[in-house]
Design a protein around this motif. Sequence first.
Motif, PDB file in Angstrom:
ATOM      1  N   VAL A 275       0.789  -1.046   0.047  1.00  0.00           N
ATOM      2  CA  VAL A 275      -0.081   0.055   0.134  1.00  0.00           C
ATOM      3  C   VAL A 275       0.986   1.205  -0.021  1.00  0.00           C
ATOM      4  CG1 VAL A 275      -1.616   1.350   1.504  1.00  0.00           C
ATOM      5  CG2 VAL A 275      -2.039  -1.085   0.948  1.00  0.00           C
ATOM      6  N   GLU A 276       1.966   1.337   0.822  1.00  0.00           N
ATOM      7  CA  GLU A 276       2.765   2.440   1.063  1.00  0.00           C
ATOM      8  C   GLU A 276       3.498   2.504  -0.411  1.00  0.00           C
ATOM      9  OE1 GLU A 276       4.889   5.957   2.244  1.00  0.00           O
ATOM     10  OE2 GLU A 276       3.065   4.813   2.929  1.00  0.00           O
ATOM     11  N   PHE A 277       4.125   1.414  -1.083  1.00  0.00           N
ATOM     12  CA  PHE A 277       4.650   1.509  -2.254  1.00  0.00           C
ATOM     13  C   PHE A 277       3.977   2.173  -3.314  1.00  0.00           C
ATOM     14  CE2 PHE A 277       5.821  -0.271  -6.379  1.00  0.00           C
ATOM     15  CZ  PHE A 277       7.256  -0.319  -6.445  1.00  0.00           C
ATOM     16  N   CYS A 278       2.629   1.771  -3.396  1.00  0.00           N
ATOM     17  CA  CYS A 278       1.729   2.269  -4.398  1.00  0.00           C
ATOM     18  C   CYS A 278       1.335   3.853  -4.026  1.00  0.00           C
ATOM     19  CB  CYS A 278       0.332   1.629  -4.348  1.00  0.00           C
ATOM     20  SG  CYS A 278       0.743  -0.322  -4.861  1.00  0.00           S
ATOM     21  N   ARG A 279       1.235   4.259  -3.006  1.00  0.00           N
ATOM     22  CA  ARG A 279       1.022   5.335  -2.578  1.00  0.00           C
ATOM     23  C   ARG A 279       2.102   6.369  -3.228  1.00  0.00           C
ATOM     24  NH1 ARG A 279       2.369   9.618   0.735  1.00  0.00           N
ATOM     25  NH2 ARG A 279       3.822   8.156   1.694  1.00  0.00           N
ATOM     26  N   GLN A 280       3.360   5.994  -3.030  1.00  0.00           N
ATOM     27  CA  GLN A 280       4.585   6.918  -3.402  1.00  0.00           C
ATOM     28  C   GLN A 280       4.784   6.597  -4.906  1.00  0.00           C
ATOM     29  OE1 GLN A 280       8.039   7.264  -1.191  1.00  0.00           O
ATOM     30  NE2 GLN A 280       7.201   6.173   0.718  1.00  0.00           N
ATOM     31  N   TRP A 281       4.394   5.598  -5.610  1.00  0.00           N
ATOM     32  CA  TRP A 281       4.678   5.245  -6.839  1.00  0.00           C
ATOM     33  C   TRP A 281       3.946   6.284  -7.871  1.00  0.00           C
ATOM     34  CZ3 TRP A 281       7.946   1.670  -9.435  1.00  0.00           C
ATOM     35  CH2 TRP A 281       7.518   1.692 -10.805  1.00  0.00           C
ATOM     36  N   LYS A 282       2.671   6.441  -7.111  1.00  0.00           N
ATOM     37  CA  LYS A 282       1.796   7.052  -7.957  1.00  0.00           C
ATOM     38  C   LYS A 282       2.229   8.579  -8.217  1.00  0.00           C
ATOM     39  CE  LYS A 282      -2.342   6.311  -5.773  1.00  0.00           C
ATOM     40  NZ  LYS A 282      -3.515   6.264  -5.473  1.00  0.00           N
ATOM     41  N   THR A 283       2.717   9.153  -6.918  1.00  0.00           N
ATOM     42  CA  THR A 283       3.242  10.683  -6.972  1.00  0.00           C
ATOM     43  C   THR A 283       4.805  10.823  -7.685  1.00  0.00           C
ATOM     44  OG1 THR A 283       4.094  10.218  -4.648  1.00  0.00           O
ATOM     45  CG2 THR A 283       1.837  11.168  -5.000  1.00  0.00           C
ATOM     46  N   ARG A 284       5.543   9.825  -7.604  1.00  0.00           N
ATOM     47  CA  ARG A 284       6.803  10.139  -7.742  1.00  0.00           C
ATOM     48  C   ARG A 284       7.251   9.407  -9.174  1.00  0.00           C
ATOM     49  NH1 ARG A 284      10.532   8.359  -2.641  1.00  0.00           N
ATOM     50  NH2 ARG A 284      12.268   8.661  -4.274  1.00  0.00           N
ATOM     51  N   ILE A 285       6.437   8.133  -9.491  1.00  0.00           N
ATOM     52  CA  ILE A 285       6.935   7.753 -10.702  1.00  0.00           C
ATOM     53  C   ILE A 285       5.798   7.754 -11.686  1.00  0.00           C
ATOM     54  CG2 ILE A 285       7.761   5.505 -11.788  1.00  0.00           C
ATOM     55  CD1 ILE A 285       9.602   6.620  -9.740  1.00  0.00           C
ATOM     56  N   GLY A 286       4.607   7.318 -11.622  1.00  0.00           N
ATOM     57  CA  GLY A 286       3.483   7.280 -12.410  1.00  0.00           C
ATOM     58  C   GLY A 286       3.453   6.536 -13.674  1.00  0.00           C
ATOM     59  N   LEU A 287       4.343   5.479 -13.809  1.00  0.00           N
ATOM     60  CA  LEU A 287       4.538   4.666 -14.978  1.00  0.00           C
ATOM     61  C   LEU A 287       3.772   3.578 -14.713  1.00  0.00           C
ATOM     62  CD1 LEU A 287       8.277   4.809 -16.099  1.00  0.00           C
ATOM     63  CD2 LEU A 287       6.319   6.161 -17.203  1.00  0.00           C
ATOM     64  N   PRO A 288       3.149   2.793 -15.869  1.00  0.00           N
ATOM     65  CA  PRO A 288       2.701   1.479 -15.494  1.00  0.00           C
ATOM     66  C   PRO A 288       3.878   0.622 -15.261  1.00  0.00           C
ATOM     67  CG  PRO A 288       2.907   2.069 -18.112  1.00  0.00           C
ATOM     68  CD  PRO A 288       2.896   3.430 -17.202  1.00  0.00           C
ATOM     69  N   PHE A 289       3.445  -0.581 -14.534  1.00  0.00           N
ATOM     70  CA  PHE A 289       4.538  -1.398 -14.208  1.00  0.00           C
ATOM     71  C   PHE A 289       3.986  -2.787 -14.120  1.00  0.00           C
ATOM     72  CE2 PHE A 289       2.311  -0.074 -10.236  1.00  0.00           C
ATOM     73  CZ  PHE A 289       2.236  -1.127  -9.488  1.00  0.00           C
ATOM     74  N   SER A 290       4.887  -3.831 -14.335  1.00  0.00           N
ATOM     75  CA  SER A 290       4.424  -5.454 -14.422  1.00  0.00           C
ATOM     76  C   SER A 290       5.115  -5.935 -13.064  1.00  0.00           C
ATOM     77  CB  SER A 290       4.790  -5.896 -15.365  1.00  0.00           C
ATOM     78  OG  SER A 290       6.159  -6.062 -15.794  1.00  0.00           O
ATOM     79  N   CYS A 291       4.968  -7.132 -12.717  1.00  0.00           N
ATOM     80  CA  CYS A 291       5.530  -7.698 -11.667  1.00  0.00           C
ATOM     81  C   CYS A 291       4.971  -9.271 -11.757  1.00  0.00           C
ATOM     82  CB  CYS A 291       5.043  -7.305 -10.330  1.00  0.00           C
ATOM     83  SG  CYS A 291       3.525  -7.457  -9.697  1.00  0.00           S
ATOM     84  N   LEU A 292       5.657 -10.020 -10.861  1.00  0.00           N
ATOM     85  CA  LEU A 292       5.545 -11.293 -10.776  1.00  0.00           C
ATOM     86  C   LEU A 292       4.706 -11.926  -9.520  1.00  0.00           C
ATOM     87  CD1 LEU A 292       8.171 -11.144 -12.546  1.00  0.00           C
ATOM     88  CD2 LEU A 292       8.396 -13.562 -12.415  1.00  0.00           C
ATOM     89  N   GLY A 293       3.878 -12.718  -9.461  1.00  0.00           N
ATOM     90  CA  GLY A 293       3.259 -13.012  -8.154  1.00  0.00           C
ATOM     91  C   GLY A 293       3.337 -14.548  -8.072  1.00  0.00           C
ATOM     92  N   SER A 294       3.045 -15.188  -6.884  1.00  0.00           N
ATOM     93  CA  SER A 294       2.835 -16.534  -6.692  1.00  0.00           C
ATOM     94  C   SER A 294       1.828 -16.843  -6.272  1.00  0.00           C
ATOM     95  CB  SER A 294       3.957 -17.475  -5.875  1.00  0.00           C
ATOM     96  OG  SER A 294       3.754 -16.435  -4.574  1.00  0.00           O
TER      97      SER A 294
END
Length: 503
Positions: A288-307
């Motif tokens: 949640v904290e990662f996403c909050r800061q991502w929106k304001t500082r980076i704003g790019l789409p991203f992909s990831c891996l999940g199990s």
Amino acid sequence: MRVALISPYPDITAYGVRAIAAFLKANGVAVRLIFLPDPLGDALTDCPERYPAAVMEQTAALCADCDLVGVSLMTNYVDNAVQITRAVKAKTGVPVLWGGVHPTIRPEECLELADLVCVGDGEEAILDVVRAIEADGDLTTIANIQARRTDGTMARNAVRPLTQNLDALPAPDWSHEDHHIWDSQNPLAGVVPLTPAATEAILARGTVSLLLGKIGYQTMTGRGCPHRCAYCVNDAIKALYGAKGYLRWRGTDHVLAEIETVRRILPDIGYVWISDDAFFARPLADIVEFCRQWKTRIGLPFSCLGSPATISREKMDALLDAGLFYLQMGVQTGSPRIQKLFNRQAMGNEVMLAAMRIINASKDRMFPPSYDFILDTPYETTADRLESVRFIAQIPKPFRLQPFSLVLYPGTKLHAMAAADGFLTDERRQVYTKSYTMRRPDYINLLILLAKGGRMPSRLLALLASDAVAGVLVRPLFNPLWQGLFALMGPAKRLLRRVSGRA
């Protein structure tokens, strides 16, 4: 002191090499990065001489004024490392150190040619090697380093404790200062300085970048994996260090500061690929904290891996809101018996389908997810394999499959089992030069490849995998037909790419 670090990987991200380069630079060591992307890529074959002689001469010349040469390698790149090391040794007196997954698992083998081998994490160990060289000290007593003594015996030093505070380490080096590359798609240019423009052009050719139509930047927000899958070398590395403390995360600010720096160097980056083995394993509060800061500082789409066992609705919602647009998840098999063999019984079919339903609920906001499958496991029966196909028929659409032929990497539990049970008789052919694209050309693998794009009707796929139909078509009588179809698939794909390129 100057160190040359050489990466033979097709992907120039080479996260570990760049991380070590940054750490050495932060400690006052000059570093020259040399990227020699394997010209074979995923199309591995028995080809010990990967590079033209002129490229090896240029590489050796770049190493001549260095005090240490480091080569990173995984098992599939042993031939590359051998050719590079022989070229460097023929032209210079510089000691050569091998590091990476393969030297960690098989240090004795690697010391047949390398002067030193780094086992496990390399930042602090390689810095200690550099300092010992500078002081004309003993290279055979450094933690994480294995070496041959003058009497021919092997110095097997213990591994040092894992760095728990990853934020104390600098971000990977993308500065382009004293970076060089041989690009196999422009081979006559030789080894040349790597510029930001050239980097962006190479990143744009990446498989995921081509799929998504954006230039991708790849990073990792942590080290380690929460799982111990029998086919994965993570299990062997956990055994080396002890599982406690193996999974570690970088802080959000540390990760985002890296991406902000890289975007100033590579302004055309269109998305970020977070390549942690299981990004969803991060605690919900951290995500949640990662996403909050991502929106304001980076704003790019991203992909990831999940199990499958780590994906939840809460985590998914937070990541989607921040820009998640593509997700990759490991399925590997739909057979409960093989799931147990893989040590993935906690991620059985119901757990995987639950995760897939969470992902599918957001299908209008994402590219179709990719689900990984492992093919050609020597312990599979026909019934096990058909269970996987029937499981695919249950996956909610849209989706893509990424089917990989099993490679029995050294150090894994499956490698040890297969060797003991007589399935592994020629390591060079079955492991060192085997690509995960070398799928067995038979009926069941053909079904999986036909289902790869997620467009085959589920009922048709289930019918073709039924005992009544498959029981007939898996007979040896039909093998020449399936082999012929497999042989035609490669040329057909290349023709379609040329036609679509002209269009």
